[in-house]
Design a protein around this motif. Structure first.
Motif, PDB file in Angstrom:
ATOM      1  N   GLU A 116       0.840  -1.201   0.000  1.00 46.88           N
ATOM      2  CA  GLU A 116       0.000   0.000   0.000  1.00 46.88           C
ATOM      3  C   GLU A 116       0.874   1.250   0.000  1.00 46.88           C
ATOM      4  O   GLU A 116       0.580   2.234  -0.694  1.00 46.88           O
TER       5      GLU A 116
ATOM      6  N   ARG B 122       2.179   1.724  -3.452  1.00 41.15           N
ATOM      7  CA  ARG B 122       1.143   2.274  -4.338  1.00 41.15           C
ATOM      8  C   ARG B 122       1.010   3.774  -4.149  1.00 41.15           C
ATOM      9  O   ARG B 122       0.818   4.534  -5.106  1.00 41.15           O
TER      10      ARG B 122
ATOM     11  N   LYS C 245       1.737   6.561  -7.040  1.00 40.06           N
ATOM     12  CA  LYS C 245       0.746   7.577  -7.421  1.00 40.06           C
ATOM     13  C   LYS C 245       1.391   8.956  -7.497  1.00 40.06           C
ATOM     14  O   LYS C 245       1.092   9.760  -8.397  1.00 40.06           O
TER      15      LYS C 245
ATOM     16  N   PHE D 165       2.644   0.470 -11.432  1.00 39.59           N
ATOM     17  CA  PHE D 165       1.490  -0.161 -10.813  1.00 39.59           C
ATOM     18  C   PHE D 165       1.948  -1.186  -9.762  1.00 39.59           C
ATOM     19  O   PHE D 165       2.970  -1.853  -9.931  1.00 39.59           O
TER      20      PHE D 165
ATOM     21  N   THR E 100       0.305  -4.319  -7.386  1.00 39.02           N
ATOM     22  CA  THR E 100      -0.857  -5.186  -7.164  1.00 39.02           C
ATOM     23  C   THR E 100      -0.616  -6.135  -5.998  1.00 39.02           C
ATOM     24  O   THR E 100       0.413  -6.811  -5.938  1.00 39.02           O
TER      25      THR E 100
ATOM     26  N   LYS F 222      -4.421  -4.632 -14.006  1.00 36.54           N
ATOM     27  CA  LYS F 222      -3.626  -3.784 -13.120  1.00 36.54           C
ATOM     28  C   LYS F 222      -4.417  -3.400 -11.859  1.00 36.54           C
ATOM     29  O   LYS F 222      -4.411  -2.241 -11.415  1.00 36.54           O
ATOM     30  N   LYS F 223      -5.084  -4.388 -11.294  1.00 36.20           N
ATOM     31  CA  LYS F 223      -5.867  -4.162 -10.079  1.00 36.20           C
ATOM     32  C   LYS F 223      -4.943  -3.843  -8.903  1.00 36.20           C
ATOM     33  O   LYS F 223      -3.825  -4.351  -8.816  1.00 36.20           O
ATOM     34  N   GLN F 224      -5.426  -3.039  -7.989  1.00 37.50           N
ATOM     35  CA  GLN F 224      -4.642  -2.725  -6.791  1.00 37.50           C
ATOM     36  C   GLN F 224      -4.648  -3.902  -5.814  1.00 37.50           C
ATOM     37  O   GLN F 224      -3.608  -4.263  -5.264  1.00 37.50           O
TER      38      GLN F 224
END
Length: 238
Positions: free
Chosen positions: A157, A160, A164, A171, A173, A210-212
């Motif tokens: 997290e 991520r 961002k 990315f 995941t 590309k899902k988190q």
């Protein structure tokens, strides 16, 4: 042709993902401790697999191996951390806890750190890691395993969030499996056990999108929601 590295590809989910990626026109670097199993996988498609044998707890050699493998591949678009360990440990044998932390925290962090820095310098890339639904709460029968998987979730997290802020195509995941029919699935009374084939196909779909965060199989998201909402007083008695 895209290029990927899979950490922990000798068996189970890692091996299954390696085969799917090659079937989808990836060049794949495969790593693990057991060189014979890596060579066996490579023999299926010698032109698509590149091997490096090392233990992720030996952080002194991780970077040089990843650098070398990336050079052999001609670059890197995707890195998957599938290597991990965990044992039931009701007696709190410290050696079991220590081995789990060394693999799931120290080794994991070294690889994730290398991958993120590489992708940030490149201004693109995709880091994927296999954590676990178990990381959502503590476990009296596998304390270190659940705790280290929680660490992985939080670390991903954080990456991520960093990704961002770069405004680049980076990315991250977090794949959270429930029970999958591998050597890692231990204990009695397991339910919703997915085959490796079904699990890896769903993981590949999550990677493409590309899902988190992705629960594997998808219905484990129901368990995740329940686990998060169980009050501490009740959970302590479970």
């Amino acid at each position: 042709m895209k290029r990927a590295i899979i950490i922990g590809a000798t068996s189970g989910i890692g091996k299954g993902l390696a085969e799917i990626l090659v079937d989808n026109d990836y060049k794949v670097g495969i790593t693990g401790r057991r060189i014979k199993l890596l060579d066996k996988l490579k023999s299926q498609n010698p032109n698509s697999y590149y091997t490096r044998a090392f233990d992720i707890t030996d952080t002194k050699i991780i970077v040089e191996n990843l650098d070398a493998l990336t050079t052999e591949l001609g670059g890197l678009d995707l890195l998957i951390i599938s290597s991990g360990t965990g044992d039931l440990n009701e007696k709190l044998d410290f050696e079991i806890e220590k081995r789990t932390v060394e693999t799931n925290v120290i080794g994991f962090t070294c690889i994730a750190n290398w991958a993120f820095n590489f992708f940030e310098n490149q201004k693109s890339g995709h880091l994927v890691a296999i954590s676990s639904v178990g990381g959502l709460r503590g476990s009296g029968i596998a304390p270190a395993y659940n705790a280290t998987k929680s660490y992985q979730m939080n670390y991903l997290e954080g990456l991520r969030q960093k990704a961002k802020k770069t405004n680049e195509s980076i990315f991250v995941t977090d794949i959270r499996p429930g029970f999958v029919d591998t050597d890692m699935a231990k204990g009695e009374g397991q339910f919703w056990v997915a085959t490796v084939e079904k699990a890896t196909q769903q993981i590949f779909e999550a990677i493409k999108r590309k899902k988190q965060i992705a629960y594997i199989t998808k219905r484990w998201k129901i368990i995740a929601i329940i686990l998060k909402r169980v009050p501490r007083q009740i959970y302590a008695k479970m």
